[in-house]
Design a protein around this motif. Structure first.
Motif, PDB file in Angstrom:
ATOM      1  N   LEU A 177       0.861  -1.007   0.023  1.00  0.00           N
ATOM      2  CA  LEU A 177       0.005  -0.044  -0.073  1.00  0.00           C
ATOM      3  C   LEU A 177       0.813   1.337  -0.097  1.00  0.00           C
ATOM      4  O   LEU A 177       0.565   2.448   0.303  1.00  0.00           O
ATOM      5  N   ARG A 178       2.177   1.288  -0.388  1.00  0.00           N
ATOM      6  CA  ARG A 178       3.100   2.013  -0.529  1.00  0.00           C
ATOM      7  C   ARG A 178       3.281   3.031   0.887  1.00  0.00           C
ATOM      8  O   ARG A 178       3.422   4.167   0.742  1.00  0.00           O
ATOM      9  N   PHE A 331       1.929   3.663  12.493  1.00  0.00           N
ATOM     10  CA  PHE A 331       0.913   3.322  11.310  1.00  0.00           C
ATOM     11  C   PHE A 331       0.066   4.687  11.182  1.00  0.00           C
ATOM     12  O   PHE A 331      -1.098   4.581  11.204  1.00  0.00           O
ATOM     13  N   PRO A 332       0.679   5.790  10.951  1.00  0.00           N
ATOM     14  CA  PRO A 332       0.067   7.213  10.949  1.00  0.00           C
ATOM     15  C   PRO A 332      -1.018   7.165   9.928  1.00  0.00           C
ATOM     16  O   PRO A 332      -2.062   7.680  10.196  1.00  0.00           O
ATOM     17  N   PRO A 333      -0.767   6.690   8.655  1.00  0.00           N
ATOM     18  CA  PRO A 333      -1.764   6.638   7.846  1.00  0.00           C
ATOM     19  C   PRO A 333      -3.083   5.932   7.831  1.00  0.00           C
ATOM     20  O   PRO A 333      -4.223   6.145   7.492  1.00  0.00           O
ATOM     21  N   TYR A 334      -2.977   5.088   8.816  1.00  0.00           N
ATOM     22  CA  TYR A 334      -3.916   4.120   9.273  1.00  0.00           C
ATOM     23  C   TYR A 334      -4.734   4.453  10.611  1.00  0.00           C
ATOM     24  O   TYR A 334      -5.719   3.836  10.825  1.00  0.00           O
ATOM     25  N   LYS A 355      -7.061  -6.052  14.276  1.00  0.00           N
ATOM     26  CA  LYS A 355      -6.667  -7.139  13.533  1.00  0.00           C
ATOM     27  C   LYS A 355      -7.182  -7.169  12.059  1.00  0.00           C
ATOM     28  O   LYS A 355      -6.484  -7.377  11.114  1.00  0.00           O
ATOM     29  N   HIS A 356      -8.465  -6.574  12.064  1.00  0.00           N
ATOM     30  CA  HIS A 356      -9.338  -6.414  10.855  1.00  0.00           C
ATOM     31  C   HIS A 356      -8.547  -5.477  10.020  1.00  0.00           C
ATOM     32  O   HIS A 356      -8.084  -5.739   8.783  1.00  0.00           O
ATOM     33  N   LEU A 357      -8.048  -4.335  10.373  1.00  0.00           N
ATOM     34  CA  LEU A 357      -7.476  -3.326   9.439  1.00  0.00           C
ATOM     35  C   LEU A 357      -5.875  -3.450   9.351  1.00  0.00           C
ATOM     36  O   LEU A 357      -5.286  -3.330   8.389  1.00  0.00           O
TER      37      LEU A 357
END
Length: 462
Positions: A177-178, A331-334, A355-357
């Motif tokens: 996902l870059r 994981f700042p983008p998420y 877990k899902h994301l």
């Protein structure tokens, strides 16, 4: 709470037959009751244009991304303050899972059409609606249906992979996902603070004394001020004024507690508090203070021959949610997407959304980092397995105590998870009397004013 008039009027207007389940003889938490019965629950979503009712199984996670794809919108959960106003106005305790309620557009998890009979959240803590599929489909005639949820059992399926493999697999997913290519680049975390390094060395020094610890804490003015304010709190009822770190150690807190308190505070201050976050969740330091106090109290409630270490239990409570801070930096983008997912799913633990994301949880990443920093094995294990009540091992008691403390506090309104039952086997494994555990937490909450004051001193100045 009996069934709301607004709900009965809605059902009567539809001229549908329905039944109410009999109130349970033994009390059971509402979230737990819905999950046990595979009942339908609802989350109220909104964007700038409208409100939408999402209905899905209580034993599932609402997939907010799937809802938004289905609707072609960017919906998110309504803020708790607005929900509380609606609950008070309509005498509800939760959002009723009734398609078309209040004329709202409704989106439904399609698997609910296969459940017969179908139980629904009626907006009451005491009873559920028992509705036939014919009646439910009549209500849902104008609703949109699709795959908008994921069964909890599917997310909870155990894996044989090691924690390192799980983390690396998650990073590879983000690479596609870059995001980042290598784990070392992804974990752009500050190094272990110098104060924490010195305290960790002091822990294993058999000749360490009070002066050594006081000297370390005093070299960090902010940390020293926090330790003194902690010791001076009415919560500890210390006689006279606390004038120094040495005073705090000798007269109030003791060597072991100050060492663990200073270590926990040093680590917590090492990472910035995320500016984003799921609304309605108790702030980080407030959770930490209550959990540390709860762990301290629960250890005391265990018979002396079965008690784990006070110091390790206290430190694990103070650091139990450290992974939340790590997640926001790793994981700042998420993290934004994760916060919105948690808001839409207050009925499940944060680990399921993670877990899902992300493919891993804050417990994985925090434990891994603690291990890298050479923290005590008890802390590494406790943070990793705190949401796995069936865990086994030399240090399992710390993880199970965290599990019990967090659920008991959540049941009493501290927003750090859904209100769910605690398996009797966990109390048995700990040698902890459930009644004593309940009483211990109630006694701690009677000191909420003092604990809130301690937590306020932990918040870094803006």
């Amino acid at each position: 709470m009996p069934l709301s008039n607004s709900v009965t009027q809605f059902l009567d207007k539809q001229q549908l037959e329905y039944q109410l389940t009999a109130p349970l003889d033994a009390p059971i938490w509402h979230d737990q009751q819905l999950r046990n019965n595979g009942a339908a629950r609802a989350t109220l979503l909104e964007d700038s244009n409208e409100k939408v009712l999402a209905i899905y199984p209580a034993d599932s996670l609402l997939d907010l991304s799937a809802v938004n794809r289905l609707l072609g919108r960017e919906m998110q959960a309504i803020a708790p303050a607005i929900l509380d106003t609606l609950y008070e106005k309509h005498h509800l305790s939760s959002v009723p899972a009734l398609p078309g309620l209040a004329g709202m557009r409704t989106v439904i998890e399609q698997s609910l059409y296969q459940r017969d009979p179908l139980f629904l959240d009626a907006g009451s803590r005491e009873q559920m609606l028992d509705l036939s599929q014919i009646s439910f489909k009549t209500l849902a005639k104008d609703a949109i249906s699709g795959e908008i949820s994921i069964p909890i059992s599917k997310i909870e399926q155990p894996t044989q992979a090691s924690d390192q493999d799980i983390i690396l697999a998650s990073v590879r997913q983000f690479t596609e996902l870059r995001v980042k290519e290598r784990l070392e680049e992804t974990l752009e975390l500050p190094p272990l603070p110098e104060t924490a390094q010195r305290i960790i060395k002091l822990r294993v020094d058999p000749n360490a004394d009070i002066s050594d610890l006081a000297n370390i804490v005093e070299t960090d003015p902010n940390l020293a001020a926090q330790v003194v304010s902690w010791a001076a709190s009415p919560y500890y009822s210390a006689p006279g004024k606390i004038k120094s770190i040495h005073d705090a150690i000798v007269r109030v807190l003791g060597f072991d507690m100050v060492l663990n308190l200073a270590l926990g505070l040093a680590l917590g201050r090492n990472l910035a508090m995320p500016k984003d976050g799921p609304f309605g969740v108790t702030p980080y330091w407030r959770q930490s203070v209550y959990m540390a106090a709860a762990m301290e109290g629960l250890v005391t409630a265990i018979p002396r021959e079965n008690r784990p270490s006070f110091g390790m239990a206290y430190l694990s409570g103070l650091l139990f949610n450290f992974g939340y801070l790590v997640m926001s930096e790793v994981f700042p983008p998420y993290f934004h997407k994760l916060c919105r997912m948690m808001e839409a799913n207050p009925h499940v633990d944060h680990t399921l959304a993670e877990k899902h994301l992300l493919g891993l949880t804050r417990d994985h990443i925090a434990s891994w980092l603690m291990d890298l920093w050479n923290m005590p094995e008890e802390i590494v294990f406790a943070l990793r397995y705190q949401n796995e009540p069936n865990c086994q091992g030399e240090h399992a008691s710390y993880a199970k105590l965290l599990f019990v403390a967090r659920r008991l506090l959540s049941q009493r309104g501290l927003q750090c998870g859904p209100k769910l039952d605690i398996p009797a086997s966990v109390f048995e494994d700990l040698g902890l009397d459930p009644i004593k555990a309940e009483t211990t937490i109630d006694n701690i909450l009677e000191c909420s004013v003092e604990l809130e004051n301690i937590a306020n001193h932990m918040v870094p100045a803006a």
